[in-house]
Design a protein around this motif. Structure first.
Motif, PDB file in Angstrom:
ATOM      1  N   GLY A  55       0.778  -1.243   0.000  1.00 48.52           N
ATOM      2  CA  GLY A  55       0.000   0.000   0.000  1.00 48.52           C
ATOM      3  C   GLY A  55       0.801   1.280   0.000  1.00 48.52           C
ATOM      4  N   SER A  56       2.123   1.199   0.007  1.00 46.01           N
ATOM      5  CA  SER A  56       2.928   2.425   0.009  1.00 46.01           C
ATOM      6  C   SER A  56       2.957   3.051  -1.377  1.00 46.01           C
ATOM      7  CB  SER A  56       4.356   2.124   0.473  1.00 46.01           C
ATOM      8  OG  SER A  56       4.992   1.237  -0.424  1.00 46.01           O
ATOM      9  N   GLN A  57       2.934   4.370  -1.417  1.00 48.87           N
ATOM     10  CA  GLN A  57       2.943   5.111  -2.676  1.00 48.87           C
ATOM     11  C   GLN A  57       4.041   6.165  -2.622  1.00 48.87           C
ATOM     12  OE1 GLN A  57      -0.888   6.611  -3.792  1.00 48.87           O
ATOM     13  NE2 GLN A  57      -1.946   4.682  -3.345  1.00 48.87           N
ATOM     14  N   LEU A  58       5.048   5.980  -3.453  1.00 45.32           N
ATOM     15  CA  LEU A  58       6.206   6.875  -3.441  1.00 45.32           C
ATOM     16  C   LEU A  58       5.835   8.290  -3.850  1.00 45.32           C
ATOM     17  CD1 LEU A  58       9.257   7.252  -3.122  1.00 45.32           C
ATOM     18  CD2 LEU A  58       9.539   6.446  -5.471  1.00 45.32           C
ATOM     19  N   ASN A  59       4.874   8.419  -4.758  1.00 49.08           N
ATOM     20  CA  ASN A  59       4.525   9.756  -5.245  1.00 49.08           C
ATOM     21  C   ASN A  59       3.962  10.641  -4.134  1.00 49.08           C
ATOM     22  OD1 ASN A  59       2.232   8.134  -5.144  1.00 49.08           O
ATOM     23  ND2 ASN A  59       1.160   9.333  -6.684  1.00 49.08           N
ATOM     24  N   GLU A  60       3.310  10.027  -3.117  1.00 49.88           N
ATOM     25  CA  GLU A  60       2.806  10.818  -1.999  1.00 49.88           C
ATOM     26  C   GLU A  60       3.951  11.411  -1.183  1.00 49.88           C
ATOM     27  OE1 GLU A  60      -0.288   9.402   0.503  1.00 49.88           O
ATOM     28  OE2 GLU A  60      -1.174   8.140  -1.060  1.00 49.88           O
ATOM     29  N   LEU A  61       5.009  10.629  -1.016  1.00 46.51           N
ATOM     30  CA  LEU A  61       6.177  11.121  -0.274  1.00 46.51           C
ATOM     31  C   LEU A  61       6.838  12.275  -1.024  1.00 46.51           C
ATOM     32  CD1 LEU A  61       7.787   7.706   0.748  1.00 46.51           C
ATOM     33  CD2 LEU A  61       6.070   9.036   1.986  1.00 46.51           C
ATOM     34  N   ILE A  62       6.995  12.094  -2.326  1.00 46.92           N
ATOM     35  CA  ILE A  62       7.653  13.120  -3.139  1.00 46.92           C
ATOM     36  C   ILE A  62       6.848  14.409  -3.144  1.00 46.92           C
ATOM     37  CG2 ILE A  62       8.392  13.695  -5.487  1.00 46.92           C
ATOM     38  CD1 ILE A  62       8.934  10.722  -5.911  1.00 46.92           C
ATOM     39  N   LYS A  63       5.523  14.274  -3.192  1.00 44.17           N
ATOM     40  CA  LYS A  63       4.664  15.454  -3.233  1.00 44.17           C
ATOM     41  C   LYS A  63       4.826  16.307  -1.982  1.00 44.17           C
ATOM     42  CE  LYS A  63       0.712  14.717  -5.005  1.00 44.17           C
ATOM     43  NZ  LYS A  63      -0.696  14.272  -5.225  1.00 44.17           N
ATOM     44  N   ILE A  64       5.033  15.664  -0.827  1.00 44.31           N
ATOM     45  CA  ILE A  64       5.227  16.415   0.415  1.00 44.31           C
ATOM     46  C   ILE A  64       6.506  17.243   0.354  1.00 44.31           C
ATOM     47  CG2 ILE A  64       5.796  16.142   2.868  1.00 44.31           C
ATOM     48  CD1 ILE A  64       3.811  13.860   2.970  1.00 44.31           C
ATOM     49  N   PHE A  65       7.576  16.666  -0.146  1.00 45.19           N
ATOM     50  CA  PHE A  65       8.831  17.416  -0.260  1.00 45.19           C
ATOM     51  C   PHE A  65       8.688  18.581  -1.243  1.00 45.19           C
ATOM     52  CE2 PHE A  65      10.455  13.232   1.192  1.00 45.19           C
ATOM     53  CZ  PHE A  65      11.114  13.660   2.333  1.00 45.19           C
ATOM     54  N   GLU A  66       8.020  18.344  -2.351  1.00 43.39           N
ATOM     55  CA  GLU A  66       7.819  19.413  -3.332  1.00 43.39           C
ATOM     56  C   GLU A  66       6.976  20.543  -2.749  1.00 43.39           C
ATOM     57  OE1 GLU A  66       6.085  17.443  -6.645  1.00 43.39           O
ATOM     58  OE2 GLU A  66       8.018  16.765  -7.470  1.00 43.39           O
ATOM     59  N   THR A  67       5.981  20.198  -1.942  1.00 46.40           N
ATOM     60  CA  THR A  67       5.104  21.210  -1.338  1.00 46.40           C
ATOM     61  C   THR A  67       5.874  22.141  -0.423  1.00 46.40           C
ATOM     62  OG1 THR A  67       3.233  19.676  -1.426  1.00 46.40           O
ATOM     63  CG2 THR A  67       3.042  21.561   0.071  1.00 46.40           C
ATOM     64  N   HIS A  68       6.888  21.613   0.240  1.00 49.53           N
ATOM     65  CA  HIS A  68       7.669  22.414   1.193  1.00 49.53           C
ATOM     66  C   HIS A  68       9.010  22.873   0.609  1.00 49.53           C
ATOM     67  CE1 HIS A  68       4.822  20.135   3.722  1.00 49.53           C
ATOM     68  NE2 HIS A  68       4.844  21.208   4.501  1.00 49.53           N
ATOM     69  N   ALA A  69       9.108  22.893  -0.715  1.00 47.35           N
ATOM     70  CA  ALA A  69      10.294  23.417  -1.420  1.00 47.35           C
ATOM     71  C   ALA A  69      11.575  22.706  -1.002  1.00 47.35           C
ATOM     72  CB  ALA A  69      10.425  24.926  -1.203  1.00 47.35           C
ATOM     73  N   SER A 122      11.242  23.980   7.486  1.00 51.45           N
ATOM     74  CA  SER A 122      10.535  23.339   6.373  1.00 51.45           C
ATOM     75  C   SER A 122      10.756  21.829   6.384  1.00 51.45           C
ATOM     76  CB  SER A 122      10.988  23.936   5.036  1.00 51.45           C
ATOM     77  OG  SER A 122      12.367  23.678   4.806  1.00 51.45           O
ATOM     78  N   LEU A 123      11.952  21.395   6.783  1.00 52.90           N
ATOM     79  CA  LEU A 123      12.223  19.969   6.882  1.00 52.90           C
ATOM     80  C   LEU A 123      11.406  19.344   8.004  1.00 52.90           C
ATOM     81  CD1 LEU A 123      13.848  17.494   5.940  1.00 52.90           C
ATOM     82  CD2 LEU A 123      15.631  18.160   7.555  1.00 52.90           C
ATOM     83  N   ARG A 124      11.330  20.047   9.135  1.00 50.62           N
ATOM     84  CA  ARG A 124      10.563  19.529  10.269  1.00 50.62           C
ATOM     85  C   ARG A 124       9.081  19.413   9.911  1.00 50.62           C
ATOM     86  NH1 ARG A 124      13.551  16.994  14.136  1.00 50.62           N
ATOM     87  NH2 ARG A 124      15.571  18.041  14.274  1.00 50.62           N
ATOM     88  N   ILE A 125       8.566  20.410   9.228  1.00 52.67           N
ATOM     89  CA  ILE A 125       7.154  20.378   8.836  1.00 52.67           C
ATOM     90  C   ILE A 125       6.892  19.236   7.862  1.00 52.67           C
ATOM     91  CG2 ILE A 125       5.347  21.660   7.613  1.00 52.67           C
ATOM     92  CD1 ILE A 125       6.608  24.234   8.695  1.00 52.67           C
ATOM     93  N   ALA A 126       7.843  19.017   6.938  1.00 59.83           N
ATOM     94  CA  ALA A 126       7.688  17.930   5.972  1.00 59.83           C
ATOM     95  C   ALA A 126       7.707  16.578   6.680  1.00 59.83           C
ATOM     96  CB  ALA A 126       8.799  17.998   4.935  1.00 59.83           C
ATOM     97  N   VAL A 127       8.584  16.430   7.685  1.00 61.13           N
ATOM     98  CA  VAL A 127       8.651  15.175   8.432  1.00 61.13           C
ATOM     99  C   VAL A 127       7.351  14.937   9.190  1.00 61.13           C
ATOM    100  CG1 VAL A 127       9.802  14.000  10.349  1.00 61.13           C
ATOM    101  CG2 VAL A 127      11.154  15.153   8.597  1.00 61.13           C
ATOM    102  N   ASP A 128       6.809  16.002   9.781  1.00 62.86           N
ATOM    103  CA  ASP A 128       5.520  15.866  10.478  1.00 62.86           C
ATOM    104  C   ASP A 128       4.426  15.423   9.508  1.00 62.86           C
ATOM    105  OD1 ASP A 128       6.673  16.610  12.858  1.00 62.86           O
ATOM    106  OD2 ASP A 128       6.122  18.732  12.664  1.00 62.86           O
ATOM    107  N   ALA A 129       4.462  15.970   8.297  1.00 63.29           N
ATOM    108  CA  ALA A 129       3.469  15.584   7.297  1.00 63.29           C
ATOM    109  C   ALA A 129       3.649  14.129   6.869  1.00 63.29           C
ATOM    110  CB  ALA A 129       3.578  16.513   6.081  1.00 63.29           C
ATOM    111  N   LEU A 130       4.891  13.660   6.847  1.00 58.72           N
ATOM    112  CA  LEU A 130       5.141  12.259   6.493  1.00 58.72           C
ATOM    113  C   LEU A 130       4.530  11.308   7.522  1.00 58.72           C
ATOM    114  CD1 LEU A 130       8.892  12.453   5.343  1.00 58.72           C
ATOM    115  CD2 LEU A 130       6.916  12.027   3.883  1.00 58.72           C
ATOM    116  N   HIS A 131       4.609  11.690   8.808  1.00 62.70           N
ATOM    117  CA  HIS A 131       4.075  10.829   9.853  1.00 62.70           C
ATOM    118  C   HIS A 131       2.555  10.703   9.794  1.00 62.70           C
ATOM    119  CE1 HIS A 131       7.547   9.626  12.178  1.00 62.70           C
ATOM    120  NE2 HIS A 131       8.025  10.847  12.134  1.00 62.70           N
ATOM    121  N   LYS A 132       1.907  11.639   9.144  1.00 61.02           N
ATOM    122  CA  LYS A 132       0.450  11.594   9.040  1.00 61.02           C
ATOM    123  C   LYS A 132      -0.018  10.624   7.958  1.00 61.02           C
ATOM    124  CE  LYS A 132      -0.092  16.343  10.708  1.00 61.02           C
ATOM    125  NZ  LYS A 132      -0.556  17.715  10.383  1.00 61.02           N
TER     126      LYS A 132
END
Length: 239
Positions: free
Chosen positions: A163-177, A210-220
Motif C-alpha cells: 500500500g505504500s505510494q512513493l509519489n505521496e512522499l515526493i509530493k510532500i517534499f515538493e510542497t515544502h520546497a 521546512s524539513l521539520r514540517i515535511a517530516v511531520d506531514a510524512l508521519h500523518k
C-alpha cells in the motif's frame, strides 16, 4: 605520400593521444564510466578522421580534378554529430539523480580537440585542453550558491511494503520546497513485523523548519512507520 606527411601524421596522432588522455585522467581518478582510455581513443580517432580528410583522398582528387569537389570539413561534421551517441552512453539515471553529463560533455570536447590537432591547430588544441582540465579539477570542487545557502541532509523513511505510494512522499517534499538530490530503496524484513521498504534520500532545503514540517506531514501518512534524519555529525534522530 612523402616522408614529411608521415611525420606530421605521427606528431598529430601522438599529441591528440596525450591531450585526450590528459583529460581522461581526471575522469579516471574520479571513477567515471568513461576514463583515460576512452578519452584517449576518442581524441586519436577524431584526429585520424581529420587526417583522413586532408590526406586520404589526395590521389583521387588529383586524378579527377574536373569532376570532384571535396570539402574536408564534412568528415569533421560527422564526428561532431556522431560522438553524441558515445556521450549518451555515459549518462546514467539513478532514481532522481542524473550522472555522467560532465563526462559526456568531456568526450564531446575531446572529439573537438582531436579534430583540431588533426587539422594542425596545435595552439588551440593545447589551450582548450588546459581549460577543460582546469574546469574539471577546480570547478568540480566549487558549489555555486546564489542568495540563501541551501542545506543538505539524509533521510531514511520506513514504509509498509503493502500500500505504500512513493509519489505521496515526493509530493510532500515538493510542497515544502525541498529538493530530492538522490534516492535509494531497500527492502527490510524485520522480525515479527510486516515487510517494510526503506527509502534513503539526500535532500536539500533552505529553512530547517521546512524539513521539520515535511517530516511531520510524512508521519500523518498511514503507511509511513518511521523517519530518521542523519545529522552532519553522523548522529541519527528518529522522529
Amino acid at each position: 605520400m612523402v616522408e614529411n606527411d608521415i611525420v606530421i601524421m605521427v606528431v598529430r596522432l601522438v599529441l591528440a593521444a596525450i591531450l585526450g588522455g590528459f583529460i581522461g585522467l581526471e575522469r579516471e581518478l574520479h571513477h567515471h564510466p568513461a576514463g583515460f582510455r576512452t578519452h584517449l581513443l576518442v581524441s586519436v580517432g577524431s584526429s585520424l578522421i581529420m587526417l583522413l580528410a586532408f590526406y586520404g583522398f589526395q590521389d583521387y582528387i588529383a586524378e579527377n580534378k574536373e569532376v570532384v569537389t571535396f570539402d574536408p570539413s564534412r568528415l569533421a561534421a560527422y564526428v561532431v554529430s556522431g560522438i553524441g551517441f558515445l556521450g549518451a552512453g555515459t549518462i546514467l539515471v539513478q532514481g532522481y539523480t542524473v550522472r555522467g553529463l560532465t563526462t559526456a560533455a568531456s568526450i564531446w570536447v575531446v572529439a573537438g580537440i582531436g579534430l583540431t590537432v588533426g587539422a594542425g591547430m596545435y595552439s588551440a588544441a593545447i589551450i582548450a585542453t588546459v581549460i577543460v582540465v582546469l574546469s574539471l579539477f577546480l570547478l568540480g570542487k566549487v558549489t555555486f550558491r546564489f542568495g540563501t545557502r541551501e542545506r543538505k541532509n539524509e533521510l531514511s523513511i520506513f514504509v509498509d511494503e503493502q500500500g505504500s505510494q512513493l509519489n505521496e512522499l515526493i509530493k510532500i517534499f515538493e510542497t515544502h520546497a525541498i529538493k530530492i538530490h538522490s534516492m535509494k530503496s531497500e527492502k527490510q524484513n524485520i522480525y515479527n513485523e510486516n515487510p517494510m521498504i526503506e527509502y534513503r534520500l539526500v535532500v536539500e532545503y533552505i529553512e530547517e523548519t521546512s524539513l521539520r514540517i515535511a517530516v511531520d506531514a510524512l508521519h500523518k501518512i498511514s503507511f509511513v512507520k518511521k523517519v530518521a534524519i542523519e545529522k552532519e555529525s553522523n548522529e541519527t534522530t528518529h522522529i
